[in-house]
Design an enzyme around this catalytic site. Structure first.
Site, PDB file in Angstrom:
ATOM      1  CD  GLU A   6     -13.392 -44.926  51.351  1.00  0.00           C
ATOM      2  OE1 GLU A   6     -13.920 -45.593  50.431  1.00  0.00           O
ATOM      3  OE2 GLU A   6     -13.768 -44.991  52.534  1.00  0.00           O
ATOM      4  CE  LYS A  17     -16.121 -51.213  48.699  1.00  0.00           C
ATOM      5  NZ  LYS A  17     -15.800 -50.631  50.015  1.00  0.00           N
ATOM      6  CB  SER A  26     -16.964 -48.857  45.946  1.00  0.00           C
ATOM      7  OG  SER A  26     -16.554 -47.584  46.428  1.00  0.00           O
ATOM      8  CG  HIS A  39     -12.291 -48.638  46.664  1.00  0.00           C
ATOM      9  ND1 HIS A  39     -13.047 -48.323  47.788  1.00  0.00           N
ATOM     10  CD2 HIS A  39     -12.597 -47.699  45.738  1.00  0.00           C
ATOM     11  CE1 HIS A  39     -13.770 -47.235  47.534  1.00  0.00           C
ATOM     12  NE2 HIS A  39     -13.515 -46.840  46.314  1.00  0.00           N
ATOM     13  CG  ASN A  40     -13.080 -49.605  51.504  1.00  0.00           C
ATOM     14  OD1 ASN A  40     -13.471 -49.581  50.341  1.00  0.00           O
ATOM     15  ND2 ASN A  40     -13.901 -49.666  52.533  1.00  0.00           N
TER      16      ASN A  40
END
Ligand code: 6PG
Length: 478
Positions: A191, A184, A130, A187-188
């Protein structure tokens, strides 16, 4: 070709090229590079003669240039492209070698691929990377899964290129098989929520506060000097300061208000639904993008009644602070839900994921990097078994200081017809978590009435059913 490279990169689009350049710039790395079209490989070599690349024209040259255990990072489009490259490497790699997928693969694909490759004795590592193109070059946050064995070789190499915060590289072994890509994905999702919350704060400041994009940029720059300090707040100020060269208008006013999405936010919500863990802030962010993209519906709408009040802001500094507090509180909820989802995924897939470590490596390099991730790291390091981030002392106090403003902003958003789906859903989530009794009791009654799905009682063990179509007496069913 002599085997001298300790790491290889396949796929030299911007992300792959930048990652290869980052690797080549670090002491001790010798980087083999390969791309399906060789001209991309030569272009990279020609544009960076200082980098000690070992350029391979064929996949065989690439593999031959790697010393054992051969370690290659695939940086091609997720999906069929990645599968094709994996096949090429499976045919040429040996037991103990390491295939790394650095793309945004769906974690269930990674679990499948890891099993297939492991059958050959080869290691497969799904690694979330990232930080976008700049991060790949200067220092990303890296979330590798796979075996501990593979990490013994791969970890030290990734530590040379990861972002670094307080002397600690923003990389850690997340957990087995698809754990890295799962984290991940979360995480997105976070985000998406972070970006939506910032967008809602901007919308409130613009419409209710009547501030210009430039003035709002200054407000965000001020916020970036406090507890909201983060990459996304920082770049938002930059976007809002940008003037469109063609029209002289603020760029944000000439950008079409229909948001795109490559899909990782959708995956997060789908996974959370399967796991039964609420990610309402992330879901509202995904659906806000979907709503914005309903072009035909939005263009074809009739004059819709609003019954909205005018939000006359007398005290602008107080209004700005109220929006800031609502943004901060909603952001805490989004992160709390994201970490809950990681814990739920770890339980479901038998991963041992250290939430404090995840927060630690998100402090730098990644898109959601933010000062407040230090607080999350501290919270989980203090108590790894926190039932919710919202229950950590620091965040109880943070929410305490924002709640009145949060309620005011959500209420005023509703009264004035300013859509704040992520602000409002985050507040409702918080109030739901706080409630002593929820209307779910009534839902259970309804389900039992039409489907005889039974219900539990607060004062007895077991399941019960009311004979709704009979004498309405209650029977115990288990
Ligand atoms: C990152 C980003 C990146 C993401 C793009 C597109 O961590 O560097 O999250 O991986 O894929 O920003 O995201 P969307 O198109 O889904 O918004």
């Amino acid at each position: 070709m002599s085997a001298t490279a300790n790491i290889g990169v396949i796929g030299l689009a911007v992300m792959g090229s930048n990652l290869a350049r980052n690797l080549a710039s670090r002491e001790g790395n010798s980087v083999a590079i390969f791309n399906r079209s060789y001209d991309k490989t030569t272009a990279l070599v020609d544009s960076h003669p200082e980098a000690n690349f070992i350029a391979a024209e064929t996949i065989d040259e690439f593999v031959d240039s790697l010393k054992s255990p051969k370690t290659a990072i695939i940086m091609v489009q997720a999906g069929a492209g990645t599968d094709a490259v994996i096949e090429l490497l499976k045919e040429r790699f040996s037991k103990g070698d390491i295939i790394v997928d650095g793309g945004n693969a769906l974690f269930t694909d990674t679990i499948r691929r890891e099993k297939e490759v492991a059958a050959l004795g080869i290691n497969f590592v799904g690694a979330g990377i990232s930080g976008g193109e700049e991060g790949a070059l200067l220092g990303p946050s890296i979330m590798p899964g796979g075996t501990k064995e593979a990490y013994k070789t791969l970890g030290p190499i990734l530590e040379t290129i990861a972002a670094n915060v307080d002397g600690e590289p923003c990389v850690t072994h997340i957990g087995a098989d698809g754990a890295g890509h799962f984290v991940k994905m979360i995480h997105n999702g976070i985000e998406y929520a972070d970006m939506q919350l910032i967008a809602e704060a901007y919308d409130l400041l613009r419409k209710a506060g009547d501030f210009s994009p430039n003035e709002i940029a200054e407000i965000f720059e001020e916020w970036n000097r406090g507890e909201l300090e983060s990459y996304l707040i920082e770049i938002t100020a930059e976007v809002l300061k940008q003037t469109d060269a063609k029209t002289g208008q603020p760029l944000v006013d000439v950008i079409l208000d229909q948001a795109g999405s490559k899909g990782t936010g959708v995956w997060t919500v789908q996974s959370a639904l399967d796991l039964g863990t609420p990610v309402s802030g992330i879901a509202e962010a995904v659906f806000a993008r979907s709503l914005s993209a309903q072009a035909a519906q939005r263009a074809g709408k009739p004059e819709l009644p609003a019954h909205a009040q005018t939000w006359s802001v007398e005290d602008k500094p107080a209004f700005i602070e109220a929006v800031r507090r609502a943004l901060y509180a909603s952001k805490i909820v989004a992160y709390a839900q994201g970490f809950d989802a990681i814990r739920a995924g770890a339980k479901e897939h038998n991963w041992e994921i250290n939430l404090g470590e995840v927060a630690r490596i998100w402090r730098g390099g990644c898109i959601i990097r933010a000062q407040f991730l230090n607080r999350i790291t501290e919270a989980y390091q203090k108590n790894e078994n926190l039932l919710s981030l919202l229950f950590a002392e620091y965040f109880v106090s943070a929410i305490d200081g924002t709640l009145a403003s949060w309620r005011e902003i959500v209420a005023m958003g509703a009264l004035t017809g300013t859509p704040t789906p992520a602000f409002a859903s985050s507040l409702s989530y918080y109030d739901g978590l706080r409630a002593e009794r929820l209307p779910a009791a009534l839902v259970q009654g309804q389900r039992d009435f039409f489907g005889a799905h039974t219900y539990k009682r607060v004062d007895a063990e077991g399941s019960f059913h009311t004979l709704w179509s009979g004498d309405r007496s209650e029977i115990q069913t288990s």
